[in-house]
Design an enzyme around this catalytic site. Structure first.
Site, mmCIF file in Angstrom:
data_model
loop_
_atom_site.group_PDB
_atom_site.id
_atom_site.type_symbol
_atom_site.label_atom_id
_atom_site.label_comp_id
_atom_site.label_asym_id
_atom_site.label_seq_id
_atom_site.Cartn_x
_atom_site.Cartn_y
_atom_site.Cartn_z
ATOM 1 N N HIS A 1 -10.435 -13.948 -11.213
ATOM 2 C CA HIS A 1 -9.294 -13.524 -10.268
ATOM 3 C C HIS A 1 -8.531 -12.763 -11.494
ATOM 4 C CE1 HIS A 1 -5.894 -13.259 -7.505
ATOM 5 N NE2 HIS A 1 -6.981 -13.810 -6.689
ATOM 6 N N HIS B 1 -5.271 -22.135 -1.090
ATOM 7 C CA HIS B 1 -3.865 -21.931 -0.168
ATOM 8 C C HIS B 1 -4.121 -20.703 0.588
ATOM 9 C CE1 HIS B 1 -4.161 -18.695 -3.590
ATOM 10 N NE2 HIS B 1 -3.336 -17.960 -2.923
ATOM 11 N N HIS C 1 -3.243 -17.682 1.557
ATOM 12 C CA HIS C 1 -3.487 -16.092 1.377
ATOM 13 C C HIS C 1 -4.905 -15.840 1.571
ATOM 14 C CE1 HIS C 1 0.111 -15.427 -1.625
ATOM 15 N NE2 HIS C 1 0.201 -15.295 -0.445
ATOM 16 N N ASP D 1 -4.414 -19.945 -7.255
ATOM 17 C CA ASP D 1 -3.388 -19.026 -7.700
ATOM 18 C C ASP D 1 -2.068 -20.124 -8.057
ATOM 19 O OD1 ASP D 1 -5.011 -16.995 -7.297
ATOM 20 O OD2 ASP D 1 -3.667 -16.057 -5.993
ATOM 21 N N HIS E 1 2.150 -21.755 -6.098
ATOM 22 C CA HIS E 1 2.024 -20.069 -5.857
ATOM 23 C C HIS E 1 3.018 -19.742 -4.658
ATOM 24 C CE1 HIS E 1 0.346 -16.182 -5.620
ATOM 25 N NE2 HIS E 1 -0.295 -16.517 -4.714
ATOM 26 N N ASP F 1 -7.138 -13.829 0.971
ATOM 27 C CA ASP F 1 -8.185 -13.323 -0.227
ATOM 28 C C ASP F 1 -8.626 -14.690 -0.908
ATOM 29 O OD1 ASP F 1 -5.532 -13.674 -1.470
ATOM 30 O OD2 ASP F 1 -5.951 -12.658 -3.416
ATOM 31 N N HIS F 2 -8.248 -16.026 -0.423
ATOM 32 C CA HIS F 2 -8.515 -17.239 -0.492
ATOM 33 C C HIS F 2 -9.069 -17.851 0.390
ATOM 34 C CE1 HIS F 2 -7.293 -17.319 -4.943
ATOM 35 N NE2 HIS F 2 -6.346 -16.426 -4.408
ATOM 36 N N GLU G 1 -7.240 -18.651 -12.800
ATOM 37 C CA GLU G 1 -6.794 -17.701 -12.467
ATOM 38 C C GLU G 1 -6.188 -16.991 -13.659
ATOM 39 O OE1 GLU G 1 -3.690 -15.717 -10.793
ATOM 40 O OE2 GLU G 1 -2.394 -17.318 -10.739
#
Lengths: 600, 426
Positions: free
Chosen positions: A414, A68, A70, A178, A157, A72-73, A203
């Site tokens: 995660h 996705h 975000h 996530d 998510h 941090d991904h 996660e």
């Protein structure tokens, strides 16, 4: 023994910088390519040198999958593909592909333009990186190469968030990214079919958290906003532009409508507007209710929420403003914050996590005097509130997903390893599977026992069914046939067909047994007696007396010979093929017992 | 199983109100300072404080493995004064363990990392260790057997700060005992052989009053059948005296130093028999007289009786709770004194509600008591669409926040609430 290897480069026993390497049946896949929001140094990005010291990444990786948008991904993606160098395919869903470059560009602007870092990826690099992206649809099986295939499932998510199944032959891994198992206002719940992967990588952000209900959190949020507006205060809600912002917009819009409130709600121009545009565009990715009402009323077209103009911040009277970025580290949200911080009637509501070093983090940890640019001290008199609305699966949700997918092994990423021992035990005991929690750089190896599918020829199947009495689909059944391994496939066929296909001649294996029978009578009389005896005993078989004096029982041949010197002893030759071994043996033993005496 | 079935049958016509109704009440009434709604994976009938920052809950399902969880309270609910921000409003699972039997009773042994639990099918105790910090596991340590009479009901348990090496337990008045946890050595047993068939006469109680400063009543003899002296609650009063409440309503007070006198009160607070009773003992610490805890007894018919231990036969006050229907079973009956608010007690176990009463306003022989506050949240909390209303299984007061309680229900919901004092009663 076939094995699957998993090595987290990030997100192993940690939150942030998700990046997991998976080796399955000789294929190497990288799951997510995130950045760590808490660091500005080398630790910001995953250590890609782990994959290869000097070779090209493209030679080592078959594909990269992004779950996705975000950061941090996906935040390390341009660095990975353009600066380290990777030219292979990158897979993500359509919404992720659309939104991801906007966030990357926003992040780049803050890092380079505001903080003045130089060794960083450029706008052009983001564009070049996105050219390597292949967008996928939900539930669409994508063939990466002849053997490797991937498939996306809904994760709920954020818009476009997906779980991915990675499959080679009969071996498979599911990576959840996530996910959220409870539907919310604008998104549905994660779902996967009973795909029984060898490994589920899940996660575990909220694995050890029992969350206060969303309703209570929302009620408190509304109460706070309402109270502040009622006493004439201004409310600032710094948001992450996409995701929870839309959820909060719908929530406030509904509340304003119901309570008939008049105070204006704004959201900052640019990002959020753009985001709403994407939500409209990808309406199929939202939840059912929004999709249903879409025709009559678009949930993302708000009646009470209007676009914000910089000048509005100085307007008198109460108002609510959504502004980016979410951590108050730069941009419009920080500008508004500086204007409003001095008045105790005002309020700032932080709806998400804040990285250390940001203004958001400072005020959340209780700091009331902030040093701003130019040594200027800003005194924070406004109320500071925190509301976490992030949507992750809790322990219950993780268990639910495991139940849905029925994996043979579970691996948690995660999340913090500390405190997770209990969850690990719980998963292992409830589902009788192994549960792993590798740290970054630590490799987990699990052995698989893949099933090998074999096609059975129709002829063979029909023949076997004809022999069996009543077919019972629930019981395993023994079948005889010839296994042909050819052209990377396995087929079970009848021996005749195999011979024909392979151009081989048939060899026959025959057994012949001599049976001595005490009988003084003439040969043909003895044969007749044998014939009558067999006919009497073997009622279900076809027993024939042939004109040449021999006897056929099914396909077994019985002949008399007169070669014996002793007149009182006759010799019978019993002959059968290998296939008739059972009946042949039986007949021999029957004849060895001799003929009944009474017929004399 | 049969209890489960009867509960379903009892409420089968009930229709669950729409979820939104509650949020309307919240906005309209503003009756809560705080309300947090959690969902446990399995319902609990125990909420035991471990220090001031965490509680233990545990599953009570018969057919499967149950979990014992130590939950760290949200930071927001532990801070004394508002200092900065408390972003956390979620419980954290600090430790967890698995129990092969249902957990009906759970007590923390003060000042140690030990837990003692009990539950069907027999009256034995299970001892658990809250493991060292970073492993997060609750380990089974030992079992304290209580003979092989499998017909004995599950044991009620009490622990005390005054005697942290020991546990008081028993299922019937005549098998109450004190066991040293580590050695499993039995150091006290209530006299198992029946003594007198009659009650001690009045003068004898009075001599006991003078002797112990407490009232003790007639011996429990064979006159009482084995069923009638089944214990519903046990409590240490100090390191040497203990108090039991029988299912039939009698109070029983005993002194460990006089093993020949497990003494009880056979007078049931009200003439109604067939009801089942439970008790709540005020901690007495903030009260004026440390030696005189007040006992509240609650019956399955909704009768509440307050008793001063110095004068057991004459209840201080009594009242009737407004309960729509008498509880089908006394299984989840629960009454407890507020640790901070003087004279306030909480009552649950009849339905999905927890009622708070202020006993100070009661007349001596009261009629129907008016509750100060009622928490109805559990009625609305169930997310499943069954027509069965959740039943509150237990509740517990926050140790020092005056109006804060935790309550759990049969649907797995766990609520933390702090009711707002209305202007009427302030």
């Amino acid at each position: 023994m076939p094995e699957i290897k998993v090595t987290p480069l990030g997100a192993g026993q940690d939150v942030g910088r998700s990046c997991i390497l998976v080796s399955i049946a000789g294929k190497n896949v990288m799951l997510d390519c995130g950045m760590h929001m808490g660091y500005n140094d080398d630790r910001r990005f995953p250590d890609f040198s782990y994959i290869t010291q000097n070779g090209r990444l493209t030679d080592f990786l078959d594909c990269v999958i992004i779950s996705h948008f975000h950061l941090d991904h996906c935040g390390a993606l341009p660095y990975f593909s353009e600066m380290v160098g990777y030219d292979g395919p990158i897979y993500m869903t359509h919404p992720t592909k659309a939104i991801c470059p906007i966030l990357l560009e926003d992040y780049r602007k803050i890092t380079v333009d505001k903080k003045g870092e130089t060794n960083f990826f450029t706008s052009q690099m983001i564009k070049d990186c996105m050219k390597k992206v292949v967008a996928v649809h939900l539930h669409q099986t994508v063939q990466v190469d002849d053997e490797l295939e991937i498939k996306a499932y809904y994760a709920g998510h954020v818009l476009g968030a997906a779980m991915f199944q990675i499959k080679v032959g009969s071996e498979s891994v599911v990576y959840t990214g996530d996910y959220n198992m409870t539907p919310d206002r604008h998104l549905g719940a994660a779902w996967i079919d009973k795909c029984r992967p060898d490994l589920l990588i899940s996660e575990s952000t909220y694995a050890t958290t029992i969350r206060d209900s969303k309703r209570c959190r929302e009620r408190d949020f509304l109460k706070k906003v309402h109270e502040s507006v009622e006493r004439g205060g201004k409310v600032l809600i710094p948001v992450f532009a996409l995701g929870r912002a839309q959820e909060l917009c719908i929530l406030l819009e509904t509340f304003w409508e119901r309570m008939n409130l008049k105070a204006p709600i704004y959201f900052s121009m640019g990002l959020t507007e753009k985001a709403n545009h994407y939500y409209k565009l990808f309406i199929t990715w939202t939840n059912q209710k929004i999709r249903k009402t879409f025709v009559q009323r678009n949930m993302f077209e708000f009646k009470h929420i209007k676009a914000f103009d910089r000048a509005f911040a100085d307007n008198p009277g109460p108002m609510v403003v959504f502004a980016t970025p979410g951590m108050l580290h730069a941009g419009q949200s920080l500008q508004i914050f500086r204007k409003w911080a001095g008045n105790e009637k005002n309020m700032v509501i932080m709806p998400g996590y804040c990285v250390q070093g940001t203004v958001g983090h400072k005020i959340l940890s209780g700091q009331r005097k902030l040093e701003m640019e130019g040594r200027q001290i800003l005194e924070v008199k406004m109320q500071v509130e925190y509301m976490s609305f992030s949507a992750h699966a809790d322990a219950k949700g993780i268990m639910q997903l495991i139940r849905q997918a029925e994996p043979r092994n579970v691996l948690l990423v995660h999340g913090e390893a500390k405190k997770m021992e209990f969850l690990k035990q719980k998963i292992e005991q409830e589902f009788y599977v192994n549960c792993y929690m590798p740290a970054n750089g630590e490799t987990t190896t699990l052995f698989t026992s893949p099933n090998i599918p074999v096609d059975i020829s129709l002829g063979l199947l029909k023949r076997e069914r004809a022999i069996g009495l009543v077919p019972d689909s629930k019981k395993p059944k023994l079948m005889h046939g010839t296994l042909i391994m050819k052209d990377n496939s396995f087929r079970l066929v009848s021996p005749e067909q195999a011979l024909k296909e392979l151009g081989l001649g048939e060899h026959q294996l025959r057994f012949t047994c001599r049976v001595h029978i005490q009988d003084p009578r003439k040969e043909h009389e003895m044969v007749l007696r044998v014939y009558n005896h067999l006919k009497g005993v073997l009622k279900d078989y076809s027993v024939q007396h042939l004109p040449d004096g021999s006897i056929m029982v099914e396909s077994i041949l019985i002949q008399a010979t007169a070669q014996s010197e002793d007149q009182g002893t006759k010799v019978l030759l019993v002959s059968w093929t290998y296939q008739d071994e059972e009946l042949g043996s039986y007949l021999t033993s029957l004849l060895k017992k001799g003929l009944p005496q009474t017929t004399a | 199983m049969s209890q489960e079935a009867s509960r379903v049958g009892h409420h089968v016509t009930g229709v669950r109100p729409a979820l939104d109704e509650l949020s309307v009440t919240w906005q309209g009434g503003a009756t809560y300072n705080d309300l947090h709604v959690f969902e446990l994976q399995e319902p609990t009938r125990v909420i035991e404080w471990i220090g001031e920052k965490s509680v233990c809950v545990a599953g009570y399902e018969n057919s499967r493995r149950n979990e014992i969880l130590q939950l760290l309270l949200p930071q927001k609910l532990c801070v004394k004064e508002k200092q900065g921000l408390c972003p956390e409003r979620d419980f954290k699972v600090e430790r967890g363990g698995f129990s092969d039997r249902p957990v009906y009773s759970l007590r923390h042994v003060p000042d140690t990392s030990l837990l003692v639990t009990s539950g069907p099918p027999d009256s034995s105790l299970q001892v658990w260790q809250l493991a060292a910090e970073d492993t997060g596991v609750i380990k089974s340590v030992s079992t304290i057997p209580t003979g092989n009479d499998s017909k004995k009901p599950w044991a009620k348990i009490a622990t005390t700060l005054a005697r942290t090496s020991c546990v008081l337990h028993g299922s019937r008045v005549n098998n109450v005992q004190i066991t040293e946890i580590e050695s499993k050595k039995n150091i006290y047993t209530a006299d198992p052989t029946p003594k007198g068939q009659h009650l001690y006469c009045q003068s004898q109680w009075l001599s006991h009053v003078q002797q112990l400063g407490l009232v003790v009543l007639g011996a429990l003899g064979s006159a009482a059948s084995s069923n009638s002296n089944e214990v519903s609650g046990l409590e240490f009063l100090d390191c040497n005296t203990w108090l039991a409440c029988c299912v039939k309503g009698q109070l029983c007070l005993a002194d460990v130093r006089q093993p020949q006198s497990p003494l009880g009160d056979t007078s049931v607070p009200s003439a109604l028999s067939g009801e089942q009773w439970c008790m709540g003992v005020s901690s007495g610490l903030q009260g004026s007289d440390v030696n005189a805890p007040t006992i509240a007894r609650l019956s399955s018919g909704g009768q509440l009786t307050l008793t001063d231990l110095r004068n057991i036969p004459k209840p201080l006050k009594s009242a009737r709770c407004k309960v729509s229907a008498a509880s089908q079973s006394a299984e989840f009956l629960c009454v407890s004194w507020a640790p901070v608010l003087d004279g306030c007690l909480a009552v649950s176990g009849f339905n999905g509600t927890v009622h708070i009463y202020d006993t100070r306003s009661w007349p001596v022989s009261g009629g129907e008591a008016e509750s100060v506050f009622s928490h109805k949240g559990h009625i609305f909390s169930g997310m499943d669409n069954s027509s069965d209303f959740p039943l509150v299984t237990t509740h517990a007061w926050h140790p020092w926040k005056p109006r804060m309680l935790l309550s759990a229900a049969s649907d797995g919901s766990l609520h933390v609430w702090d009711w707002a004092e209305s202007h009427k009663d302030s």
